[in-house]
Enzyme design. Structure first.
Site, short mmCIF file in Angstrom:
data_model
loop_
_atom_site.label_atom_id
_atom_site.label_comp_id
_atom_site.label_asym_id
_atom_site.label_seq_id
_atom_site.Cartn_x
_atom_site.Cartn_y
_atom_site.Cartn_z
N CYS A 137 -11.78 10.93 53.12
CA CYS A 137 -12.29 9.73 52.47
C CYS A 137 -12.03 9.76 50.96
CB CYS A 137 -13.77 9.52 52.82
SG CYS A 137 -14.25 7.80 52.62
N HIS A 146 -13.67 9.42 58.28
CA HIS A 146 -14.29 10.76 58.33
C HIS A 146 -14.04 11.39 59.70
CE1 HIS A 146 -16.58 10.65 54.54
NE2 HIS A 146 -16.60 9.35 54.75
N GLU A 191 -14.38 14.30 60.63
CA GLU A 191 -15.39 15.32 60.97
C GLU A 191 -16.51 14.76 61.84
OE1 GLU A 191 -14.88 14.03 57.97
OE2 GLU A 191 -16.73 13.72 56.84
N1 GLN Z 1 -16.60 6.57 47.13
C1 GLN Z 1 -15.53 6.22 47.99
C2 GLN Z 1 -15.69 4.82 48.57
O1 GLN Z 1 -16.75 4.26 48.55
C3 GLN Z 1 -15.39 7.24 49.11
C4 GLN Z 1 -16.53 7.25 50.05
C5 GLN Z 1 -16.59 8.50 50.89
O2 GLN Z 1 -15.99 9.52 50.59
N2 GLN Z 1 -17.34 8.45 51.96
O3 GLN Z 1 -14.74 4.26 49.06
#
Ligand code: GLN
Length: 552
Positions: free
Chosen positions: A393, A524, A526
């Protein structure tokens, strides 16, 4: 009798928190599932947040996102991993959620002019949700974990709801108390008194435990079981010793050895449909604690290190577990080192050069400015020194920013999350997110939950998944800015996964001939890694990390 003969098992904590109610809930679920009964696991969080999404991971551990997109407690992740299936919104409940429904109903005159009160209205809303979860999931047994400890103010209404359910269906409801038996160093003897007191506290709610899971450092001996049985009014064969273990995945195996599953079926008056088959689970659990397996060293460079009530590892729980599952599959023992990206910023070139010690580097999800230049420096080092890199992410967004800055030469490339008027906003807020942010609507408004992605032929991602269409869980507001994609691709970055309409970049990677493993995902992965079904991208990353050592 409850509808369709449904059975309910409530798991409550006595004495103190943090002794493993979640693991007991997951293990009981796994055992009953293996004995042929469809199970759903419910987590009740007594706090007033409507969901876990607005909490900082250092406050409450990782936010676990369900397939539906609901942002929940990390225990839900363990439940899914033990059951090896997706759970639903019906399986998660907070006080905030319950009160919100009651208040919304009151505002729309749903209570017909009555005075709306905690008892019966809030209690009945809890009951409605518990029974709805059972029906929704088509399960036969619900195992429901009530967060907090017996005696807390804020979980009392949930215990009261459980008591009423037991009154309604006396033969279909069980109470399991997870307790703790301390062994004070000066005495060297395991003490049962706190457990006795906790049971008495629970009795004052009108609830008697049917089972006591006795957590302790060493196994609980017969003498102490007898004592607990007499003082707590619980059958001795329903007092289950649960000594400390090195991995939570051993818990169901130990419980099965103690015949906990059979004892529960007996207490619920359910016939055994089949013998629990835990062979695959056992194979995994043993591999996961194999201290003789060769090591693979992974650095996780993150920022949630200022731990409040929670442990550092809680903030990145699913990432750690995903590494464990793939490592166990590959016969390796992961050695995870935590690196605070702020330290990398402070430590300069020396701190960065330390990164060469690791066979692989992960930059996990995150929000906000703090520590991100350290993460970008880390990514640059991994790229230039060909250390396998996996970005999750934020870790993918920052990987693209690093590439734009140092390969494309856009020195001021940034994300508008940090720099609103960036000269080169290679990561920008998603269109539909703008209004949420302008209205300060943060709760449950990100791009959340499962979305499909198409994988490009011939890429690492496609090779790892071995299929064209995948579905992964998301939690973000920002995305790779479509106006930079052409330039980035021309400079060698490959977007190997995209949304079906081709607009959102889901995976970025470097070709294998350029780098052994440099890959980031907007989602994600994971969150969908399971003990018996490790995530292909984690496995591929670890394979590259293992090969890395040989090269040096
Ligand atoms: N801060 C970033 C976003 O909002 C990544 C979010 C995250 O890593 N879950 O897109």
């Amino acid at each position: 009798m409850a509808k369709d003969g449904h059975k309910y098992i409530f798991v409550l904590g006595g004495v103190m928190s943090g002794v493993g109610k979640g693991v007991v809930t997951s293990s009981v679920g796994l055992l009953l599932q293996q004995k042929g009964y469809p199970v759903n696991l419910v987590k009740i969080d007594p706090y007033l947040n409507v969901d876990a999404g607005t909490m900082n991971p250092t406050e409450h551990g990782e936010v676990f996102v369900l397939r539906s997109g609901m942002e929940t407690d990390q225990d839900m992740g363990n439940y899914e991993r033990f059951l090896n299936r997706d759970l639903t919104n019906a399986d998660y409940m907070t006080s905030g959620m319950v009160y919100q429904s009651v208040i919304e109903r009151e505002r729309s005159l749903g209570y017909g002019g009555k005075c709306v009160e905690a008892i019966p209205h809030v209690r009945d809303e809890i009951l409605r949700r518990i029974e709805e979860a059972a029906t929704y999931n088509g399960s036969r047994v619900s195992v429901i974990e009530i967060g907090g400890t017996i005696g807390d103010f804020q979980n009392a209404l949930f215990i009261e709801a459980a008591r009423i359910l037991k009154m309604k269906y006396p033969d279909d409801v069980l109470f399991v108390m997870v307790s703790y038996l301390p062994t004070p160093g000066t005495l060297g003897e395991m003490k049962t008194k706190p457990t006795q007191t906790a049971v008495r506290d629970l009795n004052s709610y009108g609830v008697q435990p049917d089972f006591i899971i006795a957590r302790s450092k060493e196994p609980v001996d017969e003498k102490r079981k007898e004592k607990i049985a007499i003082w707590c009014n619980v059958r001795k064969d329903r007092i289950i010793s649960a000594p400390d273990i090195s991995s939570i995945y051993e818990a169901p195996l130990n419980f099965e050895k103690d015949k906990l599953g059979d004892a529960m079926l007996d207490a619920l008056k359910l016939p055994e449909k089949k013998k629990a088959s835990l062979a695959a689970w056992k194979k995994f659990a043993l591999a996961a604690v194999d201290t003789k397996a060769p090591e693979v060293s992974i650095a996780i460079v993150g920022k949630y290190f200022d731990t409040g009530d929670f442990m550092l590892s809680d903030a990145y729980l699913s990432v750690i577990e995903a590494i464990k599952f793939s490592a166990a599959k590959l016969g390796r023992r992961p050695k995870i080192t935590w690196i605070n990206s702020k330290q990398i910023e402070k430590g300069g070139a020396k701190a960065i050069a330390e990164l060469k010690k690791y066979q692989g580097i992960i930059v996990p999800g995150g929000f906000g400015e703090s520590g991100i230049e350290g993460k970008i420096k880390t990514i640059q080092y991994a790229r230039e020194h060909k250390i396998p890199y996996f970005g999750l992410c934020y870790g993918m967004q920052l990987m693209v920013i690093e590439y734009a800055r140092n390969v494309l030469g856009l020195r001021n490339a940034h994300t508008t999350e940090i720099q609103k008027n960036s000269e080169d906003p290679v990561v920008d807020v998603m269109f539909e997110q703008k209004k949420h942010l302008a209205d300060n609507k943060y709760g449950g408004t990100m791009r959340l939950g499962a979305y499909p992605a198409y994988l490009k032929k011939g890429t690492m991602a496609r090779g790892a998944y071995k299929k064209e269409l995948v579905e992964e869980r998301h939690r973000h507001r920002y995305e790779i800015n479509p106006s930079y994609i052409k330039q980035l691709e021309a400079a060698g970055l490959v977007f190997s996964g995209t949304s079906p309409d081709g607009i959102l970049m889901e995976i970025a990677e470097l070709p294998r001939k350029v780098h052994p493993f440099m890959l980031g995902t907007q989602f994600h992965p994971e969150l969908q890694a399971r003990p018996l079904d490790p995530h292909p991208l984690f496995t591929e990353f670890l394979k590259a990390a293992i090969a890395q050592k040989k090269k040096r």
